[in-house]
Design a protein around this motif. Structure first.
Motif, PDB file in Angstrom:
ATOM      1  N   ALA A   6       0.830  -1.212   0.000  1.00 40.80           N
ATOM      2  CA  ALA A   6       0.000   0.000   0.000  1.00 40.80           C
ATOM      3  C   ALA A   6       0.864   1.262   0.000  1.00 40.80           C
ATOM      4  N   LEU A   7       1.929   1.258   0.771  1.00 41.59           N
ATOM      5  CA  LEU A   7       2.814   2.431   0.809  1.00 41.59           C
ATOM      6  C   LEU A   7       3.534   2.640  -0.511  1.00 41.59           C
ATOM      7  N   VAL A   8       3.984   1.562  -1.130  1.00 44.07           N
ATOM      8  CA  VAL A   8       4.664   1.683  -2.424  1.00 44.07           C
ATOM      9  C   VAL A   8       3.714   2.254  -3.469  1.00 44.07           C
ATOM     10  N   ILE A   9       2.483   1.748  -3.503  1.00 40.60           N
ATOM     11  CA  ILE A   9       1.499   2.266  -4.460  1.00 40.60           C
ATOM     12  C   ILE A   9       1.190   3.727  -4.166  1.00 40.60           C
ATOM     13  N   ALA A  14       1.524   9.279  -5.709  1.00 35.14           N
ATOM     14  CA  ALA A  14       1.661  10.663  -5.237  1.00 35.14           C
ATOM     15  C   ALA A  14       2.814  11.383  -5.923  1.00 35.14           C
ATOM     16  N   ILE A  15       3.878  10.680  -6.220  1.00 29.82           N
ATOM     17  CA  ILE A  15       5.043  11.318  -6.831  1.00 29.82           C
ATOM     18  C   ILE A  15       4.949  11.326  -8.353  1.00 29.82           C
ATOM     19  N   GLY A  16       4.543  10.229  -8.955  1.00 26.86           N
ATOM     20  CA  GLY A  16       4.577  10.107 -10.402  1.00 26.86           C
ATOM     21  C   GLY A  16       3.370  10.625 -11.137  1.00 26.86           C
ATOM     22  N   LEU A  17       2.194  10.497 -10.561  1.00 27.11           N
ATOM     23  CA  LEU A  17       0.971  10.842 -11.275  1.00 27.11           C
ATOM     24  C   LEU A  17       0.878  12.313 -11.685  1.00 27.11           C
ATOM     25  N   PRO A  18       1.254  13.263 -10.844  1.00 29.66           N
ATOM     26  CA  PRO A  18       1.189  14.663 -11.301  1.00 29.66           C
ATOM     27  C   PRO A  18       2.094  14.957 -12.500  1.00 29.66           C
ATOM     28  N   TYR A  19       3.288  14.374 -12.519  1.00 30.69           N
ATOM     29  CA  TYR A  19       4.206  14.613 -13.640  1.00 30.69           C
ATOM     30  C   TYR A  19       3.687  13.987 -14.929  1.00 30.69           C
ATOM     31  N   VAL A  20       3.155  12.787 -14.827  1.00 31.90           N
ATOM     32  CA  VAL A  20       2.618  12.119 -16.006  1.00 31.90           C
ATOM     33  C   VAL A  20       1.381  12.859 -16.523  1.00 31.90           C
ATOM     34  N   THR A  21       0.563  13.346 -15.609  1.00 33.52           N
ATOM     35  CA  THR A  21      -0.641  14.083 -16.001  1.00 33.52           C
ATOM     36  C   THR A  21      -0.283  15.339 -16.784  1.00 33.52           C
ATOM     37  N   ILE A  22       0.664  16.104 -16.269  1.00 31.77           N
ATOM     38  CA  ILE A  22       1.089  17.331 -16.960  1.00 31.77           C
ATOM     39  C   ILE A  22       1.711  17.011 -18.310  1.00 31.77           C
TER      40      ILE A  22
END
Length: 61
Positions: A6-9, A14-22
């Motif tokens: 759960a922590l890894v996901i 939290a770290i990768g999704l904003p960068y990929v979204t932009i």
């Protein structure tokens, strides 16, 4: 779901999704918003799938 999984996901999202979204919104062209929607749906499915695939049942708790 194990706490470590759960922590890894959570940290990955939290770290990768904003960068990929932009990146998808800026460079994805006309299908960028659809790709972002698919990405979010994929993350939700991943979390639900990992919860259902755990070996732990409610009787073990």
């Amino acid at each position: 779901m194990e706490m470590k999984t759960a922590l890894v996901i959570a940290f990955s999202v939290a770290i990768g999704l904003p960068y990929v979204t932009i990146a998808l919104l800026e460079g994805g062209g006309p299908i960028g918003p659809a790709l972002v929607g698919g990405l979010f749906v994929g993350v939700i499915v991943l979390v639900i799938w990992s919860d259902f695939s755990s070996d732990q049942t409610s009787d073990d708790v």
